[in-house]
Design a protein around this motif. Structure first.
Motif, PDB file in Angstrom:
ATOM      1  N   VAL A  87       0.813  -1.215   0.000  1.00 46.84           N
ATOM      2  CA  VAL A  87       0.000   0.000   0.000  1.00 46.84           C
ATOM      3  C   VAL A  87       0.845   1.262   0.000  1.00 46.84           C
ATOM      4  CG1 VAL A  87      -1.638   1.364   1.345  1.00 46.84           C
ATOM      5  CG2 VAL A  87      -1.936  -1.084   1.142  1.00 46.84           C
ATOM      6  N   LYS A  88       0.550   2.134  -0.946  1.00 43.77           N
ATOM      7  CA  LYS A  88       1.195   3.452  -0.951  1.00 43.77           C
ATOM      8  C   LYS A  88       0.089   4.458  -0.670  1.00 43.77           C
ATOM      9  CE  LYS A  88       4.782   5.890  -3.434  1.00 43.77           C
ATOM     10  NZ  LYS A  88       4.326   7.087  -4.087  1.00 43.77           N
ATOM     11  N   ARG A  89       0.229   5.153   0.448  1.00 41.73           N
ATOM     12  CA  ARG A  89      -0.809   6.100   0.856  1.00 41.73           C
ATOM     13  C   ARG A  89      -0.977   7.255  -0.123  1.00 41.73           C
ATOM     14  NH1 ARG A  89      -4.392   6.133   4.945  1.00 41.73           N
ATOM     15  NH2 ARG A  89      -3.684   5.017   6.784  1.00 41.73           N
ATOM     16  N   ILE A  90      -2.218   7.640  -0.355  1.00 38.28           N
ATOM     17  CA  ILE A  90      -2.492   8.841  -1.136  1.00 38.28           C
ATOM     18  C   ILE A  90      -2.207  10.054  -0.244  1.00 38.28           C
ATOM     19  CG2 ILE A  90      -4.303  10.163  -2.300  1.00 38.28           C
ATOM     20  CD1 ILE A  90      -3.963   7.699  -3.852  1.00 38.28           C
ATOM     21  N   ALA A  92     -10.512  -0.558   0.169  1.00 39.82           N
ATOM     22  CA  ALA A  92     -10.050  -1.743  -0.578  1.00 39.82           C
ATOM     23  C   ALA A  92     -10.408  -1.641  -2.057  1.00 39.82           C
ATOM     24  CB  ALA A  92     -10.648  -3.008   0.026  1.00 39.82           C
ATOM     25  N   ALA A  93     -11.496  -0.931  -2.373  1.00 44.19           N
ATOM     26  CA  ALA A  93     -11.897  -0.769  -3.773  1.00 44.19           C
ATOM     27  C   ALA A  93     -10.940   0.153  -4.520  1.00 44.19           C
ATOM     28  CB  ALA A  93     -13.313  -0.207  -3.843  1.00 44.19           C
ATOM     29  N   GLY A  94     -10.171   0.951  -3.764  1.00 48.51           N
ATOM     30  CA  GLY A  94      -9.182   1.826  -4.410  1.00 48.51           C
ATOM     31  C   GLY A  94      -9.583   3.284  -4.517  1.00 48.51           C
ATOM     32  N   MET A  95     -10.510   3.721  -3.656  1.00 46.88           N
ATOM     33  CA  MET A  95     -10.931   5.137  -3.683  1.00 46.88           C
ATOM     34  C   MET A  95      -9.740   6.027  -3.322  1.00 46.88           C
ATOM     35  SD  MET A  95     -13.917   6.412  -4.396  1.00 46.88           S
ATOM     36  CE  MET A  95     -14.926   4.976  -4.030  1.00 46.88           C
ATOM     37  N   ASP A  96      -9.595   7.153  -4.046  1.00 48.42           N
ATOM     38  CA  ASP A  96      -8.472   8.053  -3.760  1.00 48.42           C
ATOM     39  C   ASP A  96      -8.697   8.853  -2.474  1.00 48.42           C
ATOM     40  OD1 ASP A  96      -7.040   7.389  -6.137  1.00 48.42           O
ATOM     41  OD2 ASP A  96      -8.522   8.550  -7.266  1.00 48.42           O
ATOM     42  N   ILE A  97      -9.915   9.413  -2.332  1.00 48.81           N
ATOM     43  CA  ILE A  97     -10.207  10.225  -1.131  1.00 48.81           C
ATOM     44  C   ILE A  97     -11.483   9.699  -0.480  1.00 48.81           C
ATOM     45  CG2 ILE A  97     -10.717  12.531  -0.227  1.00 48.81           C
ATOM     46  CD1 ILE A  97      -9.451  13.757  -2.687  1.00 48.81           C
ATOM     47  N   ILE A  98     -11.440   9.543   0.837  1.00 47.88           N
ATOM     48  CA  ILE A  98     -12.669   9.270   1.590  1.00 47.88           C
ATOM     49  C   ILE A  98     -13.004  10.538   2.357  1.00 47.88           C
ATOM     50  CG2 ILE A  98     -13.689   7.991   3.510  1.00 47.88           C
ATOM     51  CD1 ILE A  98     -12.166   5.540   2.617  1.00 47.88           C
ATOM     52  N   LEU A  99     -14.239  10.993   2.157  1.00 43.83           N
ATOM     53  CA  LEU A  99     -14.711  12.176   2.879  1.00 43.83           C
ATOM     54  C   LEU A  99     -15.618  11.732   4.016  1.00 43.83           C
ATOM     55  CD1 LEU A  99     -15.221  15.264   3.224  1.00 43.83           C
ATOM     56  CD2 LEU A  99     -17.145  14.999   1.636  1.00 43.83           C
ATOM     57  N   VAL A 100     -15.209  12.048   5.247  1.00 48.31           N
ATOM     58  CA  VAL A 100     -16.127  11.879   6.380  1.00 48.31           C
ATOM     59  C   VAL A 100     -16.958  13.158   6.380  1.00 48.31           C
ATOM     60  CG1 VAL A 100     -16.339  11.392   8.835  1.00 48.31           C
ATOM     61  CG2 VAL A 100     -14.345  10.549   7.572  1.00 48.31           C
ATOM     62  N   PHE A 129      -6.844   8.865   1.112  1.00 44.58           N
ATOM     63  CA  PHE A 129      -6.607  10.117   1.839  1.00 44.58           C
ATOM     64  C   PHE A 129      -7.931  10.483   2.529  1.00 44.58           C
ATOM     65  CE2 PHE A 129      -6.131  14.795   2.009  1.00 44.58           C
ATOM     66  CZ  PHE A 129      -4.891  14.869   2.617  1.00 44.58           C
ATOM     67  N   ILE A 130      -7.879  10.749   3.826  1.00 41.11           N
ATOM     68  CA  ILE A 130      -9.126  10.947   4.599  1.00 41.11           C
ATOM     69  C   ILE A 130      -9.328  12.420   4.965  1.00 41.11           C
ATOM     70  CG2 ILE A 130     -10.422  10.278   6.663  1.00 41.11           C
ATOM     71  CD1 ILE A 130      -8.578   7.757   6.751  1.00 41.11           C
ATOM     72  N   VAL A 131     -10.432  12.969   4.471  1.00 42.75           N
ATOM     73  CA  VAL A 131     -10.791  14.370   4.728  1.00 42.75           C
ATOM     74  C   VAL A 131     -12.030  14.402   5.613  1.00 42.75           C
ATOM     75  CG1 VAL A 131     -11.414  16.569   3.655  1.00 42.75           C
ATOM     76  CG2 VAL A 131      -9.941  14.963   2.411  1.00 42.75           C
ATOM     77  N   VAL A 132     -12.049  15.305   6.584  1.00 40.36           N
ATOM     78  CA  VAL A 132     -13.180  15.387   7.519  1.00 40.36           C
ATOM     79  C   VAL A 132     -13.802  16.781   7.472  1.00 40.36           C
ATOM     80  CG1 VAL A 132     -13.880  15.121   9.943  1.00 40.36           C
ATOM     81  CG2 VAL A 132     -11.991  13.754   9.038  1.00 40.36           C
ATOM     82  N   ASP A 133     -15.125  16.836   7.346  1.00 41.13           N
ATOM     83  CA  ASP A 133     -15.817  18.125   7.393  1.00 41.13           C
ATOM     84  C   ASP A 133     -15.746  18.716   8.795  1.00 41.13           C
ATOM     85  OD1 ASP A 133     -16.925  18.990   4.950  1.00 41.13           O
ATOM     86  OD2 ASP A 133     -18.513  17.488   5.058  1.00 41.13           O
ATOM     87  N   ILE A 134     -15.373  19.993   8.899  1.00 48.08           N
ATOM     88  CA  ILE A 134     -15.545  20.683  10.182  1.00 48.08           C
ATOM     89  C   ILE A 134     -17.013  21.110  10.218  1.00 48.08           C
ATOM     90  CG2 ILE A 134     -14.738  22.477  11.742  1.00 48.08           C
ATOM     91  CD1 ILE A 134     -12.187  22.695  10.308  1.00 48.08           C
ATOM     92  N   PRO A 135     -17.745  20.714  11.259  1.00 50.08           N
ATOM     93  CA  PRO A 135     -19.187  20.947  11.235  1.00 50.08           C
ATOM     94  C   PRO A 135     -19.583  22.403  11.455  1.00 50.08           C
ATOM     95  CG  PRO A 135     -18.575  19.928  13.302  1.00 50.08           C
ATOM     96  CD  PRO A 135     -17.320  19.986  12.473  1.00 50.08           C
ATOM     97  N   PHE A 136     -20.810  22.691  11.078  1.00 46.96           N
ATOM     98  CA  PHE A 136     -21.395  24.024  11.237  1.00 46.96           C
ATOM     99  C   PHE A 136     -21.218  24.522  12.677  1.00 46.96           C
ATOM    100  CE2 PHE A 136     -25.244  26.519  12.360  1.00 46.96           C
ATOM    101  CZ  PHE A 136     -24.999  27.607  11.528  1.00 46.96           C
TER     102      PHE A 136
END
Ligand code: KIV
Length: 273
Positions: A9-12, A43-51, A88-95
């Motif tokens: 695995v090579k991290r994005i 595992a499917a190979g998504m580049d970015i996961i957005l929480v 790569f995991i991105v998280v929304d800062i909430p309202f």
């Protein structure tokens, strides 16, 4: 499904995403909010996961993204981080956790990074939140911008219709995108705007532009997981491509289980100790 063993695995990273834009390779991004789903998406190979703070809608059942709290976002993000090896995991800062107060914005971003282990944060808005963006970036936290339809401002807009169709709003959006790039944001999400405007933005900035309802001429696409899997059936905007009908699949499974329990077919002898 492509499965990545931990050895290979090579991290994005933000650098990978920047290179993808320059190569013209499209970036895939999808939301996830929990361990089990995030594991499959990774595992499917998504580049970015957005929480995404869309967790407020699809996980908690709220009508808008406004009610979700910083603690709840950190809870979802921590579960996703435990599952993911490559994305790569991105998280929304909430309202309510970054607008109008850059010290609070910095505190919120640092809490997300420290307590969840995610890689970046996302904020909605342009010039109005510049001070918060600059402050978060000054701490070395990568920031993704979000322009166009920004759901945290839904009560200001009044509707979920396409944004920036008028020249003045379109011009402000282009200026905001350039401003976010100049501040140091690593990417920008454009939501529900005309495809021609999204193309213009993507060409005007050097950082990746990810679209949702922004047409094909951007650097990548993002969708909400529950919508593209057909778990939420009541939300069907034009931009949504539904890749599965999981609601039907799940309904059939639940109904079969109920039938088997009621008829005493389940459990069988081989399913008993
Ligand atoms: O919260 C979310 O899911 C989002 C996407 C719609 C981009 O912000």
């Amino acid at each position: 499904m492509s499965v990545h063993s931990s050895a290979s695995v090579k991290r994005i990273t933000t650098h990978t995403l920047q290179e993808m834009k320059h190569r013209g390779e499209k970036i895939s991004m999808l939301t996830a909010y929990d361990y089990s789903m995030a594991k499959i998406v990774d595992a499917a190979g998504m580049d970015i996961i957005l929480v995404g703070d869309s967790a407020s809608n699809v996980m908690a059942g709220h009508e808008t993204t406004l009610p979700i709290t910083l603690d709840q976002m950190i809870y979802h993000a921590s579960a996703v981080v435990r599952a993911v090896k490559r994305s790569f995991i991105v998280v929304d800062i909430p309202f309510g956790s970054y607008q109008g107060n850059s010290s609070e914005a910095l505190r919120s971003a640092i809490r997300i990074m420290k307590e969840s282990g995610a890689h970046a944060v996302k904020v909605e808005g342009g010039s109005e939140i510049k001070e918060s963006v600059v402050r978060i970036l000054s701490a070395g936290v990568p920031v993704m911008g979000h322009l166009g339809l920004t759901p945290q401002s839904i009560y200001k807009f009044g509707t979920y219709t396409v944004r920036a169709k008028e020249e003045a709003e379109a011009n402000k959006l282009v200026e905001d995108a350039k401003m976010l790039e100049a501040c140091g944001c690593f990417a920008i999400v454009l939501e529900k705007i005309p495809a021609t405007l999204a193309k213009k933005v993507s060409e005007a900035v050097n950082i990746p532009v990810i679209g949702i309802g922004a047409g094909p001429d951007v650097d990548g696409q993002v969708l909400v997981m529950h919508d593209m899997l057909g778990i939420t059936q009541e939300f069907k905007p034009r931009f949504l491509r539904q890749y599965a009908d999981l609601q039907s699949v799940m309904m059939t499974a639940f109904e079969s289980y109920i039938k088997d329990v009621k008829s005493k077919d389940f459990p069988s002898l081989s399913e008993s100790y």
